[in-house]
Design an enzyme around this catalytic site. Sequence first.
Site, PDB file in Angstrom:
ATOM      1  N   ASP A  61       0.818  -1.213   0.000  1.00 45.97           N
ATOM      2  CA  ASP A  61       0.000   0.000   0.000  1.00 45.97           C
ATOM      3  C   ASP A  61       0.857   1.270   0.000  1.00 45.97           C
ATOM      4  O   ASP A  61       0.343   2.362  -0.230  1.00 45.97           O
ATOM      5  CB  ASP A  61      -0.959   0.011   1.204  1.00 45.97           C
ATOM      6  N   ASP A 113     -11.361  36.701 -34.505  1.00 44.77           N
ATOM      7  CA  ASP A 113     -10.690  35.430 -34.746  1.00 44.77           C
ATOM      8  C   ASP A 113     -11.398  34.282 -34.033  1.00 44.77           C
ATOM      9  O   ASP A 113     -11.373  33.140 -34.474  1.00 44.77           O
ATOM     10  CB  ASP A 113      -9.236  35.509 -34.278  1.00 44.77           C
ATOM     11  N   GLY A 144      -9.360  28.994 -37.261  1.00 47.73           N
ATOM     12  CA  GLY A 144     -10.467  29.401 -38.107  1.00 47.73           C
ATOM     13  C   GLY A 144     -10.212  29.281 -39.597  1.00 47.73           C
ATOM     14  O   GLY A 144     -10.876  28.523 -40.306  1.00 47.73           O
ATOM     15  N   LEU A 145      -9.217  30.007 -40.096  1.00 53.93           N
ATOM     16  CA  LEU A 145      -8.993  30.004 -41.538  1.00 53.93           C
ATOM     17  C   LEU A 145      -8.522  28.644 -42.013  1.00 53.93           C
ATOM     18  O   LEU A 145      -8.870  28.199 -43.095  1.00 53.93           O
ATOM     19  CB  LEU A 145      -7.960  31.076 -41.906  1.00 53.93           C
TER      20      LEU A 145
END
Lengths: 489, 580
Positions: B36, B296, B431-432
């Site tokens: 343990d 953006d 994004g683009l």
Amino acid sequence: MNPSTLDAGDRRAETVPAPTPSVSTGESRGCRDLPVLKERGQREVFCGLTGIIWLHRKMQDAFFLIVGSRTCAHLMQSAAGVMIFAEPRFGTAIIDERDLAGMADVHQELDKVVTRLLDRRPDIRTLFLVGSCPSEVIKLDLSRAAERLNGIHAPDCRVLAYSGSGIETTFTQGEDTCLQALVPKMPEAPDSPGTAVATPGAPVAPASLLVVGTMADVVEDQMRRIFDALGIGPVHFFPPRRSAELPPVGPGTRLLLAQPWINETIHALEKRGAERLHAPFPLGVEGTLAWFRAAAEAWGVDEARLMEATASGRERGARSLERHREVLAGKRIFFFPDSQLELPLARFLHRELGMVPVEVGMPYLHRAHMEQEMELLDGDFLDEGFVLSEGQDVDLQLDRCRAVRPDLTVCGLGLANPLEAMGLTTKWAIELVFTPIQGFDQAGDLAELFARPLRRHAALRSMPAMPVMPAMPAVPAMPAVPAMPPKEG
Amino acid sequence: MQLTIWTYEGPPHVGAMRVATGMKDVHYVLHAPQGDTYADLLFTMIERRDHRPPVTYTTFQAQDLGGDTAGMVKQSVRDAYERFRPQALLVGASCTAELIQDDPGGLAETLNLPVPVVPLELPSYQRKENWGASETFYQLLRAMALPHAPPPGTERLPVVERWQTEGRRPSCNLLGPTALGFRHRDDVIEVTRLLDAIGVDVSVVAPMTSSPADLARLGDADVNVVLYPEVGGQAATWLERTFRQPVVRTVPIGVGATRDFVREMAEVTGLDVDEALRIVETRLPSRMPWWSRSVDSTYLTDKRVFIFGDATHAVAAARVASEELGFQVVGLGCYNREFAREVRTAAKALGIEPLITDDYLEVEDAIREAAPELVLGTQMERHIAKRLGLFCTVISAPVHVQDFPARYSPQMGPEGANVIFDSWVHPLMMGLEEHLLGMFQDDFEFANDRGPSHLHAEAPAAPVLSMATEPEGANAGEGALRAAAVPAAAGAGPHASNQAPDPAGAQAAAASSAEAPGVGTAASAGAPSWTADAEQELKKIPFFVRGKVRRNTESFAAERGIPTITVDTMYDAKAHFGNR
């Protein structure tokens, strides 16, 4: 089961003189005559369940089902340091309060879990039910469960049981108990006598070689090439890569240990007539050569042929050690108990790289299997207060480590960073179990594992000593802001 | 008996360890078998702690069971006290020791040590890590603070009068941070900084950083702040009842929640709310609102996110995702049942079904079915996402070593919002890039099935399923990504309204689920088949929406009894579903 358990004395450290070995070989006086420091306090070691981490990778058609608690499951995902992205071939059947209170029949519950599991994984050929501390304490009979489940799932899937519990096994011993469970299922060697009874005193010529203990596949392949060159064979490795293809065993079988934690399995194999060849472990050039020599002698292969078959390996191995010797020679090394590899490693590091062991701690000392190692670990450093210790009382051992300030400390993951923070350099012991280190062509890799922390320590020397991590970093300074006027109303 | 592969929470004694390890001058004696002790490495390796956790284990073995395990407990407690000299001792059992019923707490009390000994009863077969942490903190707090409690019925001055008459700033305790907590180290700094700015002092941070003696003086502060309800909530409730300290319970994760937190704190302490908000906005502004509003970020609109973690972080993430980043939350759940109510409420507000489970496999199925573009989860969801070829950011414990960054990286307060913006948006397709991929998918270098180009190192590998349970021919990534756009429309314009998943879609998801091995192949045999042309057309769709298109088209065809999907069927489906 655990040899150290024979010694149920006071928990305090005691020094017991080692019994005189019955057989004396060679003229060098090894460390076998040393007193052993036996300790029985807090042991900072893993339990045998941890062996599943490499066993499930080795035997790719096997699944390991721990019957245990949430702690077992948590251990398994924490111990390896990383979780495996693919779904692993192990899991935990977590016992809950309904099982304990008798509201659910534990065996029925287990059957359900196993059925669900095998439905999910029809590719599994061997299912190991792995006993844990809780299952042992509640006396859940997993052998009986395995028999019953075998009746349901065989022949598609064989069900076996073994214990990896911490109350019975230490870390690597889990592999020993696992392999032991497989021994009765191994086929009788074809050229053995019809009955598996070995008659002592009636020597049987070697018929096959069985290498026992998990090694990396690539290492096995290297070794097989050398055995072929020596004309030794057939050679089988145990555990096999596929659990459904167990190697045969019988009175003609000779056993070579690849790993020092294989003990009970050897006894079980010996009961089936196999004979153990006495050799050190195949670590380093010297150890590997001696290991092959043991097989060569049993097969009547002469020394010249042995030297020829191993020449390129020995040469490459020796060359690969050279650059590490510069870093390691004269450095003092301290082993905390972990895997049972400690003594063979100390022998390799001392004899082939000039390191000076100051303490070699082992979870337990299996004298019969360590005999060759203890002879090789010669006594020229004994005056420096060398300690061979068995068992553990971690606080006392840390005191000793702090006092001697070794150049390199080999320890478990729980201790490494705290020791580093005290300015000591450490090597994770667990890496020695998970890395291909056996054989001539891994000797350099093995040395590298020890040299790297020292090289790193040297490389980083210009950095300020590590600031002790504050319990909480200071709050970035902000100018005091006057209290706001209390809100109206 | 439950089959588990990975587990979200450890056993309750690991929770107790998180409390003890975060604190100073406390020591925990754990009656536990050999092995343990693995729990130490959680702290020394994952969190890179430079000290061993203050835990002594009895590490009993089989041979001890017939003997005097009770004696081992006493010896361990005595030794631990002598060696470590803590201000207080915690004494308890792990799962195995619980079964042998030695009563370690009771045994320790008989030793008459000169420090408080707090027995911990943490039922391992019923409870888990967070509960264990909460209970441990509460029991230790009670033991230390109760002697300082005012007699019942004693009136406490209103908060405003307390600090004004004493001529000081209002003060509070921060409750809940522990060792091994997700960003607790930095959250505490950030919240302290935030409170300092509005004129509130932090008295004690507990359990992390405090000693038992500090717990004894928790009642001195004016207010308690619960940063992590899973650990600190129970203690705060007890302090409220015993010391009549008001509690601030808003968790300041995200811009909105940080404002709510400041407002609540100002109201409770009697500070000027508007002034406090103005100070935060002018002196500790977060960049997140502008980063999110800037054009953006338009491409973030309606990105599908699946959120799973502890309840507090999951609920907070859902709010940030939907209100501050404009994501669409397609899944929300937690693994800690104790706090399921909060998650249910949040899920209801978002119009989705909450997922309350600690079964990793169930979560994997839900993610597969929801086909998100981003997973916000724990270490476990990181694994699931990797397998399904999805991106993932970690927002909650359990976490791994990389989630303890060297840099300052809180989740709470103004800086926490900045961190969240960066770490959630970073994995997504820019994004683009998304548009260009849609338009020119055959560019041999601008490969369609690559990940975002700014993430060459982190792009999910080609999804690999470890089990033969996927429907034949279905790429795991495709099966997983049930998004809603066809090429030219990808990411353009506001998205159409939501609809519940249709039954056929759900069926397809079930077929691909790992829960139904072998069934997948059978089920997909009944599904519409694709013509070669249609398959070819499908390949022109960017990989990150391809699965969604496949799923939508198949369900469209199934609903209408169309046995063979042609190129026309695909575009019919596109017209039917729109950008969904």
